[in-house]
Write an enzyme that holds these catalytic residues in place. Sequence first.
Site, short mmCIF file in Angstrom:
data_model
loop_
_atom_site.label_atom_id
_atom_site.label_comp_id
_atom_site.label_asym_id
_atom_site.label_seq_id
_atom_site.Cartn_x
_atom_site.Cartn_y
_atom_site.Cartn_z
N ARG A 1 -22.74 2.88 0.47
CA ARG A 1 -22.80 1.42 0.62
C ARG A 1 -23.48 1.04 1.94
NH1 ARG A 1 -16.59 0.90 -1.53
NH2 ARG A 1 -17.08 0.48 -3.72
N HIS B 1 -11.02 6.66 4.38
CA HIS B 1 -11.66 5.86 3.34
C HIS B 1 -10.73 4.66 3.16
CE1 HIS B 1 -13.33 4.50 -0.41
NE2 HIS B 1 -12.23 4.75 -1.07
N ASP C 1 -18.51 4.97 0.81
CA ASP C 1 -18.69 3.98 1.87
C ASP C 1 -20.03 4.21 2.58
OD1 ASP C 1 -15.35 3.38 2.38
OD2 ASP C 1 -16.01 5.27 1.54
N ARG D 1 0.83 -1.20 0.00
CA ARG D 1 0.00 0.00 0.00
C ARG D 1 0.86 1.25 0.00
NH1 ARG D 1 -5.61 0.75 2.50
NH2 ARG D 1 -6.62 -0.92 1.39
#
Length: 315
Positions: A154, A178, A151, A91
Amino acid sequence: MSGLNYRKVAVIGCGFVGAASAFAIMESGLFSEMVLIDANKEKAEGEALDISHGLPFAKPMKIYAGDYKDISDAYLIIVTAGAGQKPGETRLDLVKKNVGIFGSIIPQIAEVNKDAIMLIVANPVDILTYAAKQLSGYPENRVFGSGTTLDTARFKYLLGEHLQVDSRSVHAFIIGEHGDSEIAAWSSANVSGIPINDFCEMRGHFEHEASMKAIAENVKNSAYGIIEKKGATYYGIAMSVRRICEAIVRDEKTILPVSSIQHDNYGISDVALSMPAIVGKNGVETTVPISLSDSEVEALKASAATLKKVIDEVL
Ligand SMILES: NC(=O)c1ccc[n+]([C@@H]2O[C@H](COP(=O)([O-])OP(=O)(O)OC[C@H]3O[C@@H](n4cnc5c(N)ncnc54)[C@H](O)[C@@H]3O)[C@@H](O)[C@H]2O)c1
């Protein structure tokens, strides 16, 4: 702000997310001009043509592939350009790569346009929002990220399905990063004013702990699941981008969980993360400090610390 065309938007990065967002924006009828920019000019040109061919079924606007000089009067500049994670890449490697890409894009924007609102969508959105603020010299209210708007959508969708109620009647936020350290703010969640657990019981659900855990995990892992199945996520974020554009262009002062630089929110400062905020014609007007439980505050602080560590490593 002067010299801006308030009906002009630019999308930088025309991959899956940029193209889907441009399509959603075209359908919205909010703008009369849209410039698409991509390092791959042919991609931007192809998307501009393809999206333009839907115009006879929508509202008139000019859509074209352009360059930075074409965005000097754009009111809203949306940045979706970024590399995706490659197999074997950490990442942090990805963060470094995308911060590097921003190091090239953001100064080019700031050179031609100092008055726009900049909406960051590329990931990691919180780190890149912070970087964009530093690189652009824009005031904080005019540089913010889509953050946990997706998010939260969702979250509302899943709660709507679980409770068999319109997701627009669900009022609940995902806050913080996020990403993996995001927080479902259950303590303030409600369905049209009815506390979430009371509404759950009204609909025959009594296993609160298990359901909350399952739904929050589902929200957090949505992107991983979709990417595994189809390679990328773009329709949900495209609708989120469209909704943010609408709040700005119509000066709605809508409350959206966008990512902005925090100032002593629950003791958190100097990091960009998502808290509900009032969004209107000047961008982020102010954050809205919703009440949180002690454990949510702890989780929010941990999320901020995670982001700060990355900022310290890469910026
Ligand atoms: N914020 C959210 O909720 C959310 C949701 C989904 C995806 N994303 C992020 O959006 C970003 C884009 O995703 P995607 O699926 O569209 O990726 P993609 O690879 O399909 O598109 C990226 C595009 O950026 C372009 N690009 C790269 N460097 C550039 C530069 N210097 N100048 C201009 N254009 C450049 C590429 O040519 C490519 O077209 C990723 O970082 C992804 O993680 C964010």
